[in-house]
Design a protein around this motif. Structure first.
Motif, PDB file in Angstrom:
ATOM      1  N   UNK A   1      17.192  12.722   4.467  1.00 27.01           N
ATOM      2  CA  UNK A   1      16.037  12.520   3.598  1.00 27.01           C
ATOM      3  C   UNK A   1      15.674  11.038   3.521  1.00 27.01           C
ATOM      4  N   UNK A   2      16.667  10.176   3.354  1.00 28.01           N
ATOM      5  CA  UNK A   2      16.431   8.737   3.291  1.00 28.01           C
ATOM      6  C   UNK A   2      15.797   8.245   4.591  1.00 28.01           C
ATOM      7  N   UNK A   3      16.288   8.750   5.706  1.00 30.31           N
ATOM      8  CA  UNK A   3      15.729   8.376   7.010  1.00 30.31           C
ATOM      9  C   UNK A   3      14.262   8.774   7.109  1.00 30.31           C
ATOM     10  N   UNK A   4      13.946   9.991   6.658  1.00 30.08           N
ATOM     11  CA  UNK A   4      12.556  10.462   6.686  1.00 30.08           C
ATOM     12  C   UNK A   4      11.661   9.625   5.770  1.00 30.08           C
ATOM     13  N   UNK A   5      12.212   9.225   4.628  1.00 24.11           N
ATOM     14  CA  UNK A   5      11.456   8.370   3.694  1.00 24.11           C
ATOM     15  C   UNK A   5      11.152   7.010   4.330  1.00 24.11           C
ATOM     16  N   UNK A   6      12.160   6.432   4.979  1.00 19.84           N
ATOM     17  CA  UNK A   6      11.980   5.138   5.634  1.00 19.84           C
ATOM     18  C   UNK A   6      10.975   5.221   6.775  1.00 19.84           C
ATOM     19  N   UNK A   7      11.074   6.288   7.564  1.00 24.28           N
ATOM     20  CA  UNK A   7      10.155   6.468   8.690  1.00 24.28           C
ATOM     21  C   UNK A   7       8.728   6.695   8.195  1.00 24.28           C
ATOM     22  N   UNK A   8       8.598   7.455   7.108  1.00 24.57           N
ATOM     23  CA  UNK A   8       7.274   7.696   6.535  1.00 24.57           C
ATOM     24  C   UNK A   8       6.638   6.411   6.032  1.00 24.57           C
ATOM     25  N   UNK A   9       7.434   5.590   5.349  1.00 26.96           N
ATOM     26  CA  UNK A   9       6.936   4.311   4.827  1.00 26.96           C
ATOM     27  C   UNK A   9       6.558   3.376   5.966  1.00 26.96           C
ATOM     28  N   UNK A  10       7.385   3.363   7.025  1.00 25.52           N
ATOM     29  CA  UNK A  10       7.117   2.493   8.175  1.00 25.52           C
ATOM     30  C   UNK A  10       5.849   2.924   8.909  1.00 25.52           C
ATOM     31  N   UNK A  11       5.685   4.235   9.089  1.00 25.72           N
ATOM     32  CA  UNK A  11       4.497   4.751   9.775  1.00 25.72           C
ATOM     33  C   UNK A  11       3.229   4.434   8.995  1.00 25.72           C
ATOM     34  N   UNK A  12       3.299   4.576   7.669  1.00 27.56           N
ATOM     35  CA  UNK A  12       2.130   4.298   6.835  1.00 27.56           C
ATOM     36  C   UNK A  12       1.798   2.802   6.851  1.00 27.56           C
ATOM     37  N   UNK A  13       2.838   1.979   6.865  1.00 28.96           N
ATOM     38  CA  UNK A  13       2.641   0.530   6.914  1.00 28.96           C
ATOM     39  C   UNK A  13       1.980   0.131   8.232  1.00 28.96           C
ATOM     40  N   UNK A  14       2.419   0.763   9.330  1.00 27.79           N
ATOM     41  CA  UNK A  14       1.828   0.477  10.638  1.00 27.79           C
ATOM     42  C   UNK A  14       0.366   0.904  10.686  1.00 27.79           C
ATOM     43  N   UNK A  15       0.077   2.088  10.134  1.00 26.86           N
ATOM     44  CA  UNK A  15      -1.299   2.584  10.112  1.00 26.86           C
ATOM     45  C   UNK A  15      -2.187   1.665   9.294  1.00 26.86           C
ATOM     46  N   UNK A  16      -1.678   1.212   8.163  1.00 26.50           N
ATOM     47  CA  UNK A  16      -2.422   0.291   7.302  1.00 26.50           C
ATOM     48  C   UNK A  16      -2.706  -1.015   8.041  1.00 26.50           C
ATOM     49  N   UNK A  17      -1.724  -1.490   8.788  1.00 27.99           N
ATOM     50  CA  UNK A  17      -1.875  -2.724   9.561  1.00 27.99           C
ATOM     51  C   UNK A  17      -2.935  -2.545  10.645  1.00 27.99           C
ATOM     52  N   UNK A  18      -2.909  -1.384  11.327  1.00 29.84           N
ATOM     53  CA  UNK A  18      -3.901  -1.071  12.359  1.00 29.84           C
ATOM     54  C   UNK A  18      -5.306  -1.029  11.752  1.00 29.84           C
ATOM     55  N   UNK A  19      -5.413  -0.417  10.602  1.00 36.06           N
ATOM     56  CA  UNK A  19      -6.698  -0.275   9.921  1.00 36.06           C
ATOM     57  C   UNK A  19      -7.275  -1.646   9.556  1.00 36.06           C
ATOM     58  N   UNK A  20      -6.407  -2.534   9.053  1.00 36.66           N
ATOM     59  CA  UNK A  20      -6.835  -3.879   8.684  1.00 36.66           C
ATOM     60  C   UNK A  20      -7.297  -4.662   9.905  1.00 36.66           C
ATOM     61  N   UNK A  21      -6.531  -4.571  11.001  1.00 35.75           N
ATOM     62  CA  UNK A  21      -6.891  -5.285  12.229  1.00 35.75           C
ATOM     63  C   UNK A  21      -8.187  -4.746  12.825  1.00 35.75           C
ATOM     64  N   UNK A  22      -8.360  -3.423  12.781  1.00 30.58           N
ATOM     65  CA  UNK A  22      -9.555  -2.789  13.328  1.00 30.58           C
ATOM     66  C   UNK A  22     -10.812  -3.359  12.656  1.00 30.58           C
ATOM     67  N   UNK A  23     -10.718  -3.619  11.351  1.00 32.54           N
ATOM     68  CA  UNK A  23     -11.864  -4.159  10.621  1.00 32.54           C
ATOM     69  C   UNK A  23     -12.110  -5.635  10.963  1.00 32.54           C
ATOM     70  N   UNK A  24     -11.069  -6.341  11.406  1.00 32.38           N
ATOM     71  CA  UNK A  24     -11.200  -7.771  11.694  1.00 32.38           C
ATOM     72  C   UNK A  24     -11.703  -8.050  13.103  1.00 32.38           C
ATOM     73  N   UNK A  25     -11.502  -7.109  14.005  1.00 26.93           N
ATOM     74  CA  UNK A  25     -11.885  -7.317  15.402  1.00 26.93           C
ATOM     75  C   UNK A  25     -13.365  -7.016  15.627  1.00 26.93           C
ATOM     76  N   UNK A  26     -14.051  -7.945  16.308  1.00 26.98           N
ATOM     77  CA  UNK A  26     -15.440  -7.731  16.695  1.00 26.98           C
ATOM     78  C   UNK A  26     -15.515  -7.740  18.216  1.00 26.98           C
ATOM     79  N   UNK A  27     -16.087  -6.685  18.804  1.00 28.53           N
ATOM     80  CA  UNK A  27     -16.106  -6.550  20.258  1.00 28.53           C
ATOM     81  C   UNK A  27     -17.437  -6.973  20.879  1.00 28.53           C
TER      82      UNK A  27
END
Length: 254
Positions: free
Chosen positions: A173-199
């Protein structure tokens, strides 16, 4: 084993304070949007329900025999089949902390209303954040308690087998909690970068993906000898690079 029971009771009581005095406060709710309220409290109501059910089963075993012969089977059952709301709550942590910080720094009405609630005697002089982090603390403390139960139980017995299975279930359960938090943090980071990039005139790159994460970012001075997109022929240019696990994006700062 007795410590697991008593600490679960204390934890359950603190969760009820969070739910009853903070989450269900209409005055506090009126100071923020519905989305902010959800990010702040997530599924804490489900966590309280889970904790209450867990404690009731533990207390029933204690009532049957004050010496508490074993509770490992109860821990395994709940960790395996009922504790999934913890994964959702821990995954929301990145949004929870960001939302709380934003509300405290930009919303004076929220800050003042929160202070009034925190002054209530039921809160014991503790700030709301100390209640919000309780599920993360609890889910990481249980494996330590179960590990101690394993160490204190005679090896090669049925009780030892039950204790090790319970420890395995709660550790998963702890492992799943850590993986869930890490995945959400990565998605949040991707979302922030996506808004900053202009192509510009180039086709936008779909950055957000569940299987992509950022490994490294930073400035580099590139020496280019041929035409390469946004850079001139033969020019050296200070660039900002984003290295992901599956793609390298070369940019320049605006």
């Amino acid at each position: 084993m007795f410590e697991i029971i008593t600490s679960e009771y204390s934890y359950m009581h603190s969760l009820s304070v969070l739910v009853c005095h903070f989450m269900r406060s209409e005055a506090l709710k009126e100071t923020m949007t519905q989305t902010e309220h959800h990010h702040l409290f997530s599924n804490i109501g489900d966590i309280l329900t889970v904790s209450t059910s867990f404690f009731e089963d533990l207390e029933k075993r204690h009532q049957e025999n004050p010496q508490i012969p074993d509770i490992s089977d109860i821990v395994e059952e709940h960790a395996s089949n009922h504790f999934n709301p913890y994964v959702s709550y821990c995954s929301n942590e990145v949004y929870q902390q960001r939302t709380l910080q934003k509300l405290l720094t930009t919303n004076p009405l929220f800050k003042e209303t929160l202070k009034q609630i925190e002054r209530k005697p039921e809160c014991g002089g503790l700030p709301m954040i100390s209640f919000l982090i309780l599920p993360m603390q609890r889910v990481t403390r249980l494996p330590l308690l179960l590990d101690t139960v394993c160490q204190k139980t005679k090896a090669c017995t049925a009780a030892y087998g039950a204790a090790t299975r319970a420890l395995k279930a709660i550790s998963k359960l702890v492992k799943n909690c850590n993986e869930g938090a890490r995945a959400m943090e990565r998605t949040e980071q991707m979302y922030t970068l996506q808004k900053q990039l202009e192509f510009g005139k180039k086709k936008p790159f779909p950055l957000i993906s569940a299987s992509r994460w950022l490994l490294k970012r930073g400035e580099l001075y590139l020496l280019l000898s041929e035409e390469l997109g946004i850079f001139r022929r033969g020019a050296g240019r200070l660039c900002y690079l984003f290295l992901f696990n599956d793609v390298l994006i070369i940019t320049k700062k605006k």
